[in-house]
Design a protein around this motif. Structure first.
Motif, PDB file in Angstrom:
ATOM      1  N   ALA A 110     -22.089 -16.046  12.175  1.00 54.56           N
ATOM      2  CA  ALA A 110     -22.492 -17.402  11.794  1.00 54.56           C
ATOM      3  C   ALA A 110     -21.321 -18.337  12.057  1.00 54.56           C
ATOM      4  O   ALA A 110     -20.265 -18.221  11.422  1.00 54.56           O
ATOM      5  CB  ALA A 110     -22.896 -17.452  10.326  1.00 54.56           C
ATOM      6  N   ALA A 111     -21.494 -19.257  13.027  1.00 52.92           N
ATOM      7  CA  ALA A 111     -20.433 -20.203  13.355  1.00 52.92           C
ATOM      8  C   ALA A 111     -20.360 -21.289  12.280  1.00 52.92           C
ATOM      9  O   ALA A 111     -21.382 -21.693  11.710  1.00 52.92           O
ATOM     10  CB  ALA A 111     -20.682 -20.815  14.722  1.00 52.92           C
ATOM     11  N   ASP A 112     -19.146 -21.749  12.009  1.00 51.92           N
ATOM     12  CA  ASP A 112     -18.919 -22.787  10.995  1.00 51.92           C
ATOM     13  C   ASP A 112     -19.693 -22.451   9.718  1.00 51.92           C
ATOM     14  O   ASP A 112     -20.486 -23.245   9.203  1.00 51.92           O
ATOM     15  CB  ASP A 112     -19.334 -24.159  11.536  1.00 51.92           C
ATOM     16  N   ALA A 113     -19.442 -21.243   9.212  1.00 47.96           N
ATOM     17  CA  ALA A 113     -20.233 -20.732   8.098  1.00 47.96           C
ATOM     18  C   ALA A 113     -20.098 -21.579   6.841  1.00 47.96           C
ATOM     19  O   ALA A 113     -21.021 -21.628   6.015  1.00 47.96           O
ATOM     20  CB  ALA A 113     -19.815 -19.294   7.804  1.00 47.96           C
ATOM     21  N   ALA A 168     -14.418 -13.398   7.436  1.00 49.39           N
ATOM     22  CA  ALA A 168     -14.332 -14.771   7.920  1.00 49.39           C
ATOM     23  C   ALA A 168     -13.246 -14.849   8.989  1.00 49.39           C
ATOM     24  O   ALA A 168     -12.099 -14.472   8.740  1.00 49.39           O
ATOM     25  CB  ALA A 168     -14.017 -15.722   6.779  1.00 49.39           C
ATOM     26  N   VAL A 169     -13.609 -15.313  10.193  1.00 48.50           N
ATOM     27  CA  VAL A 169     -12.681 -15.401  11.321  1.00 48.50           C
ATOM     28  C   VAL A 169     -12.352 -16.872  11.544  1.00 48.50           C
ATOM     29  O   VAL A 169     -13.229 -17.679  11.865  1.00 48.50           O
ATOM     30  CB  VAL A 169     -13.282 -14.775  12.591  1.00 48.50           C
ATOM     31  N   GLY A 204     -11.206 -30.385  14.496  1.00 50.70           N
ATOM     32  CA  GLY A 204     -10.938 -29.773  13.198  1.00 50.70           C
ATOM     33  C   GLY A 204     -10.947 -28.254  13.285  1.00 50.70           C
ATOM     34  O   GLY A 204     -11.039 -27.654  14.368  1.00 50.70           O
ATOM     35  N   SER A 205     -10.847 -27.636  12.120  1.00 51.91           N
ATOM     36  CA  SER A 205     -10.813 -26.172  12.018  1.00 51.91           C
ATOM     37  C   SER A 205     -11.996 -25.691  11.196  1.00 51.91           C
ATOM     38  O   SER A 205     -12.544 -26.436  10.374  1.00 51.91           O
ATOM     39  CB  SER A 205      -9.498 -25.721  11.364  1.00 51.91           C
ATOM     40  N   TRP A 206     -12.382 -24.438  11.398  1.00 48.86           N
ATOM     41  CA  TRP A 206     -13.530 -23.881  10.673  1.00 48.86           C
ATOM     42  C   TRP A 206     -13.440 -22.349  10.666  1.00 48.86           C
ATOM     43  O   TRP A 206     -12.546 -21.763  11.250  1.00 48.86           O
ATOM     44  CB  TRP A 206     -14.847 -24.341  11.299  1.00 48.86           C
ATOM     45  N   TYR A 207     -14.411 -21.742   9.993  1.00 47.71           N
ATOM     46  CA  TYR A 207     -14.499 -20.288   9.929  1.00 47.71           C
ATOM     47  C   TYR A 207     -15.848 -19.819  10.473  1.00 47.71           C
ATOM     48  O   TYR A 207     -16.898 -20.408  10.151  1.00 47.71           O
ATOM     49  CB  TYR A 207     -14.366 -19.789   8.488  1.00 47.71           C
ATOM     50  N   ASP A 208     -15.800 -18.790  11.303  1.00 44.79           N
ATOM     51  CA  ASP A 208     -17.010 -18.064  11.671  1.00 44.79           C
ATOM     52  C   ASP A 208     -17.106 -16.839  10.769  1.00 44.79           C
ATOM     53  O   ASP A 208     -16.092 -16.200  10.451  1.00 44.79           O
ATOM     54  CB  ASP A 208     -16.953 -17.614  13.131  1.00 44.79           C
ATOM     55  N   TYR A 209     -18.316 -16.497  10.355  1.00 43.59           N
ATOM     56  CA  TYR A 209     -18.512 -15.408   9.397  1.00 43.59           C
ATOM     57  C   TYR A 209     -19.205 -14.239  10.099  1.00 43.59           C
ATOM     58  O   TYR A 209     -20.294 -14.398  10.656  1.00 43.59           O
ATOM     59  CB  TYR A 209     -19.359 -15.908   8.231  1.00 43.59           C
ATOM     60  N   VAL A 210     -18.540 -13.069  10.090  1.00 37.29           N
ATOM     61  CA  VAL A 210     -19.064 -11.884  10.760  1.00 37.29           C
ATOM     62  C   VAL A 210     -19.561 -10.899   9.711  1.00 37.29           C
ATOM     63  O   VAL A 210     -18.822 -10.542   8.778  1.00 37.29           O
ATOM     64  CB  VAL A 210     -17.986 -11.214  11.641  1.00 37.29           C
ATOM     65  N   THR A 211     -20.807 -10.468   9.856  1.00 37.10           N
ATOM     66  CA  THR A 211     -21.401  -9.470   8.964  1.00 37.10           C
ATOM     67  C   THR A 211     -21.785  -8.245   9.780  1.00 37.10           C
ATOM     68  O   THR A 211     -22.498  -8.364  10.788  1.00 37.10           O
ATOM     69  CB  THR A 211     -22.644 -10.019   8.256  1.00 37.10           C
ATOM     70  N   ILE A 212     -21.297  -7.090   9.364  1.00 36.95           N
ATOM     71  CA  ILE A 212     -21.608  -5.835  10.050  1.00 36.95           C
ATOM     72  C   ILE A 212     -22.403  -4.963   9.088  1.00 36.95           C
ATOM     73  O   ILE A 212     -21.922  -4.619   8.000  1.00 36.95           O
ATOM     74  CB  ILE A 212     -20.329  -5.106  10.512  1.00 36.95           C
ATOM     75  N   LYS A 213     -23.611  -4.612   9.501  1.00 35.06           N
ATOM     76  CA  LYS A 213     -24.530  -3.885   8.620  1.00 35.06           C
ATOM     77  C   LYS A 213     -25.105  -2.674   9.343  1.00 35.06           C
ATOM     78  O   LYS A 213     -25.471  -2.750  10.514  1.00 35.06           O
ATOM     79  CB  LYS A 213     -25.668  -4.811   8.185  1.00 35.06           C
ATOM     80  N   ASN A 214     -25.163  -1.563   8.642  1.00 35.54           N
ATOM     81  CA  ASN A 214     -25.856  -0.376   9.161  1.00 35.54           C
ATOM     82  C   ASN A 214     -27.301  -0.484   8.689  1.00 35.54           C
ATOM     83  O   ASN A 214     -27.619  -0.203   7.527  1.00 35.54           O
ATOM     84  CB  ASN A 214     -25.202   0.897   8.629  1.00 35.54           C
ATOM     85  N   ILE A 215     -28.189  -0.911   9.581  1.00 36.09           N
ATOM     86  CA  ILE A 215     -29.576  -1.120   9.156  1.00 36.09           C
ATOM     87  C   ILE A 215     -30.330   0.200   9.020  1.00 36.09           C
ATOM     88  O   ILE A 215     -31.421   0.237   8.451  1.00 36.09           O
ATOM     89  CB  ILE A 215     -30.318  -2.073  10.117  1.00 36.09           C
ATOM     90  N   THR A 216     -29.734   1.294   9.533  1.00 32.58           N
ATOM     91  CA  THR A 216     -30.342   2.608   9.318  1.00 32.58           C
ATOM     92  C   THR A 216     -30.195   3.033   7.861  1.00 32.58           C
ATOM     93  O   THR A 216     -31.126   3.563   7.254  1.00 32.58           O
ATOM     94  CB  THR A 216     -29.702   3.655  10.241  1.00 32.58           C
ATOM     95  N   THR A 217     -29.012   2.802   7.293  1.00 37.42           N
ATOM     96  CA  THR A 217     -28.773   3.172   5.893  1.00 37.42           C
ATOM     97  C   THR A 217     -28.947   1.998   4.940  1.00 37.42           C
ATOM     98  O   THR A 217     -29.026   2.197   3.721  1.00 37.42           O
ATOM     99  CB  THR A 217     -27.341   3.723   5.729  1.00 37.42           C
TER     100      THR A 217
END
Length: 697
Positions: A505-508, A463-464, A442-455
């Motif tokens: 997060a794989a298969d978000a 979603a990829v 089947g097909s799914w989405y991986d979810y990418v979160t990019i965060k500046n934890i300094t700010t």
């Protein structure tokens, strides 16, 4: 009558053409100054190194001034001046055409032209009272003789103290002699060193890279006697080598260097005890630079049992230092989309942890490149200036290890682990692995979160998709995996600076049923992975307006023309590259009207302009005419805003909490008074005339 006496004393009837003696003293003075410029710096200690520009460009300037003297101030007849000018041009052109290729370019301006012009000027000045045909003809002949000396010579390049090495055109070069000797001589057995000794030496090299272990140019070995008069060193061996600028990396008895041998650059390992070759590895490529001569520029780097080399034409290799075998090879011009620099690729590789860093000077973010030491794969790349002949340097600043690289743009500081800077491109790689016992279909989405934890700011969430039907995808068998990646450009400035956290997060959206054993299933909660990397604040320009002036500075009247001038100053730490406009507004505060406005372009492609370097300034001006009458009179405000259309990416940390004011500090203003001309009487006369006309109507 006295006024009709011929100027030529040998002419009694005035039938011969008149001429005057040449004004000779400027020629003698300029010729003397050319000699001083060429040889003066070498008379003082370290003068050649300190004042090399005087020795290189001083005589060339003298040639230009001599030409001006001949055409404008020599008193020669116009026919004579034209003959001398064309004779010089033709003589120089013939010489350059027939000269050895190494005598063209820099050698022409350094030697050929000064020789010819010097002899031309001296000859013309010494024969100043001779008839024009004799003095100009002889001067051109001797100038051609001076130029022609270059046809007999060959240049082997410029030495480290900025002096050309000239030899007879037909004499074999040292490289030719060495190659001929190698072809005719009986091959000598290569030196043999015990392998266990090699391994130990490579683990603890005494001089592993350019300028030593910390690239500081200092040795920690015991001191040596510097009194060579009483204790001269004893020569142990001497061998011929090819041309090049490489120095040595040293590990025990092994000496590693690079030289040029015909059409091939050669990496060589010598035995320090005997001078014999242990091995050599040849690379196709030759850089013939008329100033630096042929051969490689960089120095090999020894690190973790591997040898890294950069050839002058851009080949970048990892070698086995024991055998010289190539482990992997990259071509920097291809990787960086760049051309071979004028003086060749010169940066010596820098190894830090599992990365080898090298300068390539490519466009965009392909200036400084980091490759995986094991595989040779590109791990990261960042933008730099397009020109540098320095090498990257590892340094610790405020407790943080950083890679430093200096180019024509700025001094770059990069985190060696990631190479990240604000505004740079980030590529996230991960694997979707199937740790279960059944295939993933089947097909799914991986979810990418990019965060500046300094700010604390979440910079992006994306979603990829993984499409099972996509090329090369399909289902993932038990124990299998699929490599995934996502590209992201960090924001400029402080938003893209600090600790950047990437979470995948794989298969978000739980499109794939997952299960594992061992009590409660964790198959739906073990899909997340996180990595944190450091991103540094990228150098950036900051353009401001300074030295705003009005001409005339006082007494301005309506109807007058004026010029507003200013400097565009780059107060940032990187060059401002690209086209930009300064916008000018002339505002009459008294009448609340804009009475003049316009844009002044700055094009770095125009000759004499170029990029505005960090700390540099470029002057601009705007000419305008005030309106006549009251619109041009009163309190006037002049405002100039540079980079008005935000074509240059600017940044600083001068604002509150380090925020940038670089896009809001681009304007400067000044005020001046404009008054109406005092023409009261003529104005009344004009009104009277109009009234009279009305009467006739």
């Amino acid at each position: 009558m006295e006024g009709t006496t011929p100027e030529n004393p040998g002419t009694t009837d005035g039938s011969r053409s008149q001429f005057r003696p040449l004004r000779a003293w400027p020629a003698f003075l300029l010729a003397f100054l050319m000699l001083v410029a060429r040889f003066g710096p070498g008379l003082s200690e370290e003068g050649s190194a300190k004042y090399w520009m005087v020795a290189v460009f001083g005589p060339l300037l003298g040639c230009l001034l001599l030409l001006i003297w001949w055409l404008a101030a020599s008193r020669a007849t116009w026919r004579e001046r034209l003959f001398g000018f064309l004779g010089l041009i033709a003589s120089a052109a013939i010489t350059i055409t027939l000269a050895h290729p190494t005598m063209r370019g820099a050698a022409t301006t350094y030697f050929t032209l000064p020789m010819g012009f010097f002899l031309f000027a001296l000859t013309a000045a010494l024969l100043k009272k001779s008839p024009p045909a004799i003095r100009s003809g002889t001067a051109v002949l001797l100038a051609f003789a001076g130029f022609s000396v270059s046809m007999l010579l060959r240049s082997d390049g410029m030495t480290g103290d900025y002096k050309f090495s000239f030899h007879s055109r037909w004499k074999q070069t040292a490289e030719d002699v060495m190659l001929a000797a190698q072809r005719s001589a009986t091959p000598k057995p290569t030196a043999q060193i015990d392998r266990s000794s090699l391994t130990n030496s490579l683990a603890h090299p005494e001089w592993p890279e350019f300028r030593g272990s910390d690239r500081a140019g200092r040795s920690l070995a015991p001191g040596i006697s510097t009194n060579w008069n009483d204790h001269p060193p004893k020569q142990l061996w001497k061998i011929p080598v090819g041309p090049g600028w490489s120095s040595f990396a040293v590990a025990g008895r092994m000496l590693f260097t690079q030289d040029q041998r015909g059409p091939k650059e050669t990496v060589v390992c010598y035995d320090a005890d005997s001078g014999r070759e242990i091995w050599k590895t040849e690379i196709d490529g030759r850089l013939d630079d008329p100033m630096g001569g042929p051969g490689p520029r960089a120095t090999p780097t020894l690190a973790n049992g591997a040898l890294y080399v950069v050839a002058s034409t851009g080949a970048f290799l990892r070698l086995d230092p024991v055998t010289g075998k190539i482990v992997w090879r990259k071509e920097l011009p291809q990787v960086a989309d760049s051309k071979v620099p004028m003086w060749g690729f010169s940066a010596s590789p820098l190894v830090t942890e599992s990365l080898v860093v090298v300068y390539a000077g490519g466009p965009g973010n392909k200036g400084l490149l980091a490759f995986d030491t094991a595989s040779g794969e590109l791990r990261w790349s960042v933008a730099t200036g397009s020109e540098s002949y320095g090498s990257p340097q590892l340094n610790t600043i405020q407790g943080e290890a950083l890679v430093l690289m200096f180019s024509n743009d700025a001094l770059l500081l990069v985190d060696p682990a990631s190479g990240l800077q604000s505004g740079s491109n980030l590529i996230v790689h991960w694997d979707d692995s199937n740790l279960g016992t059944g295939a993933i279909k089947g097909s799914w989405y991986d979810y990418v979160t990019i965060k500046n934890i300094t700010t604390g700011e979440v910079l992006d969430t994306v979603a990829v998709a993984y499409a099972e039907s996509g090329a090369g995808n399909g289902s993932i068998l038990a124990g299998g995996l699929r490599a995934r990646q996502f590209s992201y450009t960090l924001p400029d400035g402080l938003r893209g600076t600090g600790q950047i956290q990437i979470t995948v997060a794989a298969d978000a959206f739980n499109q794939i049923f997952e299960f594992n054993t061992g009590g409660t299933s964790t198959a739906e909660s073990n899909n997340t992975a996180t990595v944190t990397v450091a991103s540094l604040l990228a150098p950036a320009p900051d353009l401001q307006v300074s030295n705003l002036q009005l001409t005339p500075s006082a007494g301005l009247k309506s109807g007058d023309g004026a010029v507003l001038s200013w400097d565009v100053q780059n107060t940032g730490n990187a060059s401002a590259v690209g086209l930009s406009y300064s916008h000018v507004v002339v505002f009459n505060v008294t009448t609340n009207q804009i009475i003049a406005s316009g844009d002044v372009v700055y094009d770095p492609a125009v000759v004499g302009n170029g990029s505005i370097a960090a700390g540099g300034t470029k002057s601009q001006q705007f000419a305008f005419t005030l309106p006549r009458g009251s619109p041009g009179a009163g309190q006037l405000k002049f405002t100039v805003t540079t980079d008005f259309y935000s074509q240059i990416g600017e940044l600083n940390t001068a604002g509150v909490n380090g925020s940038s004011t670089a896009e809001t500090n681009n304007a400067a203003s000044m005020t001046a008074s404009g008054r109406a001309p005092r023409h009261l009487a003529p104005a009344a006369t004009a009104r009277s005339s109009i009234a009279a006309a009305s009467t006739f109507a």
